[in-house]
Design an enzyme around this catalytic site. Structure first.
Site, PDB file in Angstrom:
ATOM      1  N   CYS A 554       0.807  -1.221   0.000  1.00 30.20           N
ATOM      2  CA  CYS A 554       0.000   0.000   0.000  1.00 30.20           C
ATOM      3  C   CYS A 554       0.841   1.274   0.000  1.00 30.20           C
ATOM      4  O   CYS A 554       0.327   2.342  -0.351  1.00 30.20           O
ATOM      5  CB  CYS A 554      -0.967  -0.002   1.184  1.00 30.20           C
ATOM      6  SG  CYS A 554      -2.427  -1.010   0.877  1.00 30.20           S
ATOM      7  N   ASP A 555       2.095   1.201   0.381  1.00 34.63           N
ATOM      8  CA  ASP A 555       2.953   2.389   0.257  1.00 34.63           C
ATOM      9  C   ASP A 555       3.259   2.695  -1.201  1.00 34.63           C
ATOM     10  O   ASP A 555       2.911   3.778  -1.699  1.00 34.63           O
ATOM     11  CB  ASP A 555       4.230   2.207   1.067  1.00 34.63           C
ATOM     12  CG  ASP A 555       4.112   2.761   2.480  1.00 34.63           C
ATOM     13  OD1 ASP A 555       3.436   3.775   2.665  1.00 34.63           O
ATOM     14  OD2 ASP A 555       4.694   2.166   3.400  1.00 34.63           O
ATOM     15  N   PRO A 556       3.928   1.804  -1.944  1.00 36.31           N
ATOM     16  CA  PRO A 556       4.147   2.133  -3.357  1.00 36.31           C
ATOM     17  C   PRO A 556       2.847   2.290  -4.132  1.00 36.31           C
ATOM     18  O   PRO A 556       2.793   3.087  -5.078  1.00 36.31           O
ATOM     19  CB  PRO A 556       4.975   0.947  -3.872  1.00 36.31           C
ATOM     20  CG  PRO A 556       4.861  -0.117  -2.845  1.00 36.31           C
ATOM     21  CD  PRO A 556       4.588   0.554  -1.546  1.00 36.31           C
ATOM     22  N   GLY A 559       1.893   5.772  -3.731  1.00 34.65           N
ATOM     23  CA  GLY A 559       2.782   6.593  -4.537  1.00 34.65           C
ATOM     24  C   GLY A 559       2.458   6.538  -6.012  1.00 34.65           C
ATOM     25  O   GLY A 559       2.503   7.560  -6.725  1.00 34.65           O
TER      26      GLY A 559
END
Length: 791
Positions: A554-556, A559
């Site tokens: 879920c971070d990338p 992004g």
């Protein structure tokens, strides 16, 4: 009147067959592009899909979610209509093979066109064309062995997350390449590898951390899998999710569970390693408190202490949350039969356009083909990188924001990362395991990967001096990107009105966890939070165990969606001459790729549950122990033909003749029996031999690769996914680039991640004109520097 559909004159022809291609098409469509789906006369296979595995009579909710507002042309390979469509297209989406032909040949035949291919392993290399599913690719990439407890086998990330995120990578790369094509006439082949997407998003850069540690020998008796602690915890009425990425958050967590005594003395449980080693003791302390309180009460108390927290939700519960309801995040399908997440970004606060109906099969066959915008003749020499000439001021921290700015940098933009000596980028602290080394803050594998190709300056944004310098940088920027909670950037007096006044042409991208308004506006959130709240954790883990976070994607993913939105906003800026505000919350990006639980619940009343390593899209599918400890075989049969081949390989050819096993739903019902037979076969064989036998028969199979040793994976090596990067502090290490290749680009990493404040003199002096004496005065006052305060 200006057409507000920023990509209204972009023509995308989609001849892909997989989920990643469909999601890429959806992202283009949601930004206003004309998307033409080419499907066989009997219809796209996703029309008949639903999570239960039973075929649906009409178009299922997933198909409609992915295809709202698109056109449908029915055709088969060899039809002249397909060539006509591809010739008229700006972007062609493929799955490596299909009615449009081989992607490389298509790109060569259509100069000026962007051809995007998404395949399990990429178009070239020793594994290209190998039988595979999303599950076997997860295993092969190292993205499975990282996750789990010792008592159970490691487990996949649920919800086919790799395919969804791969679609987002394809969209960003495709739109950036299209921007260049329109400016220069240079087309491109974008070659996305699911294996590399899984590695970069879900192994936590374990291989790079291992390299930073000197590559100590791997002990087969100590597998790499683990779970975060604290994370998902039982409550009086369900589950609640936490994460404590910082020391402050961990200390607040101890206060929350009424154990301030844990802060005394050497506070040994502050160390994650201690919590993992003494997990039973730690979990007992935590759950003694959490199980006495309802989830809502815990969430409220934790939020007041600024601990990242979320109710762990399934497809029903997420629809009932107050924050997305108040923000209008869920919208009805045009037929009114289910709900779905809206487009995950807003421009200038405008609501996303409402979805239009999905097309019927062949609804637009024979209609006039839209013509694409004229473009220059392709250059005679090498084309510039897609974002050459774009300048980005990067005010982000941790992983989601830096990964977005890192994409811009890899694609050719000039990116200046801004942090402070008083508050370094939080992701640098992931190098804390190297605390005894000089400049330990330069040893974070996350930072070393996400910030390659950038310059770095240090500024105290809460001081007049630092803020003034930041605004001078803004004056040079095309994009300003930040991912603080809204209150922080507003406290710096650097929110949109200020940025717009300083540079009316700049696009500002804001990436708060939950958005710029709503009841959760100022709550912090990380990847773990998004996985807990959106249903991704509910789909991940063994059924006999608890929900588990996926640990990374879920971070990338956040992004990527912010980067795509920024490129869309640049289209608006280029057309109008005026910059705009982009709001791209991580939460809504996560909901878009975790849509199926919401779709299935609102359409069918079906709760999507975790299944360990099984899948509704393939059966049998699982991890199987082989003849050596921790040597796991990943196997997955997505088609009837693959199952028939499997039956022969494992010595039970009569299985292929059993009516009860003739289709996927039947095999799902008999999964336990099939697992027993496959397990018996696998247990007597070495892993490599078992994989080779299965692949030779056309059955998708792979080893569950150790996440700590992927730099020399044959396919990743052949594609140059890992690049040798020489860093002035940490030395030379194999570092992941991007999970796609772009024609004409040999390397993504042209410059190592910067050291703290490395480019203060170059940027503040050379760009902004500060003299050496002025820079020295700023450093003496603590406004800039190259060393963390107090280190």
């Amino acid at each position: 009147m200006v057409d507000r559909a920023e990509l209204h004159d972009v023509v995308v022809v989609d001849v892909s067959t997989d989920l990643a291609g469909a999601y890429c098409a959806k992202l283009f469509n949601d930004a206003g592009a004309v998307v033409i789906r080419v499907e066989p006369p009997d219809g796209d296979r996703w029309r008949r899909w639903q999570w239960s595995g039973e075929p649906t009579d009409g178009d299922g909710p997933l198909f409609r979610y992915l295809r709202h507002g698109q056109r449908s042309v029915a055709a088969v390979a060899g039809d002249a209509a397909i060539d006509e469509l591809c010739t008229a297209a700006d972007v062609v989406l493929t799955s490596g093979t299909g009615p449009g032909g081989a992607p490389a040949a298509l790109a060569e035949r259509l100069p000026g066109t962007v051809v995007v291919s998404v395949t399990p392993y990429g178009l070239e290399g020793p594994y290209a064309g190998r039988p595979a599913t999303e599950f076997t690719v997860q295993a092969d990439s190292g993205a499975v062995t990282i996750r789990g407890i010792r008592e159970l086998p490691p487990f996949q990330m649920g919800g086919r997350i790799v395919e969804w995120v791969a679609g987002a990578y394809a969209a960003v790369a495709g739109l950036a390449a299209l921007r260049r094509a329109r400016a220069t006439g240079a087309g491109a082949l974008v070659d996305v590898s699911l294996c590399e997407v899984a590695n970069i998003t879900a192994t936590n850069f374990s291989d790079l951390f291992q390299s930073l540690a000197g590559r100590p020998p791997l002990d087969p008796e100590k597998p790499p899998r683990s779970v975060e602690i604290p994370s998902i915890e039982p409550t009086l009425d369900g589950w609640v999710g936490f994460n404590t990425n910082t020391r402050d958050q961990w200390e607040s967590f101890c206060v929350l569970i009424e154990r301030p005594d844990l802060l005394e003395g050497d506070a040994e449980f502050a160390s994650l390693a201690t919590r993992v080693a003494r997990a039973d003791e730690w979990n007992a302390m935590v759950r003694e408190w959490t199980t006495k309180h309802p989830t809502a009460e815990i969430v409220e108390q934790a939020a007041l202490l600024r601990i990242p927290v979320a109710p762990v939700s399934d497809g029903r519960m997420v629809l009932e949350l107050d924050h997305p309801r108040e923000r209008g995040v869920f919208v009805p399908d045009p037929t009114g039969t289910f709900e779905m997440p809206r487009r995950p970004y807003r421009l200038d606060g405008e609501p996303p356009p409402p979805p239009r109906p999905a097309p019927s099969v062949g609804q637009h066959t024979g209609e006039a083909v839209p013509s694409r915008r004229a473009r220059p003749e392709p250059p005679s020499g090498p084309a510039p990188l897609p974002l050459a000439g774009v300048t980005v001021v990067d005010l982000t921290a941790w992983w989601a924001g830096p990964s977005a700015a890192g994409l811009f940098a890899a694609l050719g933009a000039e990116v200046v990362h801004v942090e402070s000596v008083r508050r370094i980028d939080g992701m640098r602290t992931a190098g804390g395991m190297f605390y005894g080394r000089p400049q330990w803050w330069e040893y974070s594998a996350f930072f070393l990967q996400a910030n390659t190709n950038k310059r770095d300056v240090t500024l105290t944004l809460d001081s007049p001096e630092g803020r003034a310098l930041a605004l001078e940088l803004v004056g040079r920027a095309d994009i300003v990107i930040e991912n603080f909670t809204p209150r922080v950037i507003e406290a710096f007096d650097l929110d949109w009105p200020v940025i717009h006044a300083a540079n009316p042409r700049a696009v500002m991208v804001r990436m708060p966890a939950f958005g710029l308004d709503g009841p959760w506006r100022d709550r912090p959130g990380f990847a773990q939070t998004m996985e807990q709240i959106t249903g991704l954790a509910w789909m991940t883990g063994h059924p006999e165990d608890q929900p588990r976070i996926q640990r990374g994607p879920c971070d990338p993913n956040g992004g990527l969606h912010a980067a795509f939105a920024a490129l869309v906003a640049l289209e608006r800026r280029d057309r109008t001459g005026v910059g705009c505000l982009v709001e791209a919350p991580m939460f809504e990006a996560a909901l878009n790729v975790a849509a199926e639980p919401v779709l299935e619940w609102s359409a069918h009343g079906l709760l999507v549950e975790r299944e360990g390593n099984r899948s509704p899209a393939a059966a049998p599918q699982n991890l199987y122990a082989t003849d050596a400890p921790e040597r796991w075989l990943a196997l997955s049969c997505a088609t009837d033909e693959q199952f028939r081949a499997l039956a022969g390989v494992i010595g039970h050819p009569k299985l292929a003749d059993e009516p009860a096993l003739a289709d996927l739903p039947g095999r799902r019902r008999h999964h336990d029996r099939l697992d027993a037979l496959i397990g018996e076969w696998a247990a007597a064989r070495p892993l490599d031999g078992a994989v080779a036998e299965l692949l030779a028969a056309g059955v998708p199979a792979a080893p569950a690769t150790d996440c700590r040793r992927t730099f020399d994976h044959p396919q990743m090596s052949a594609r140059g996914y890992y690049e040798q990067v020489d860093h002035p502090v940490v030395g030379t290490h194999a570092t992941p680039g991007l999970p796609f290749r772009l024609s004409g680009v040999e390397r993504w990493i042209r410059r190592p991640a910067p050291t703290l404040g490395q480019h203060n003199a170059e940027v503040l002096g050379g760009w902004l004109g500060r003299t050496d004496d002025e820079l020295a005065a700023l450093e003496a006052a603590g406004h800039i520097g190259t060393w963390p305060a107090g280190a």
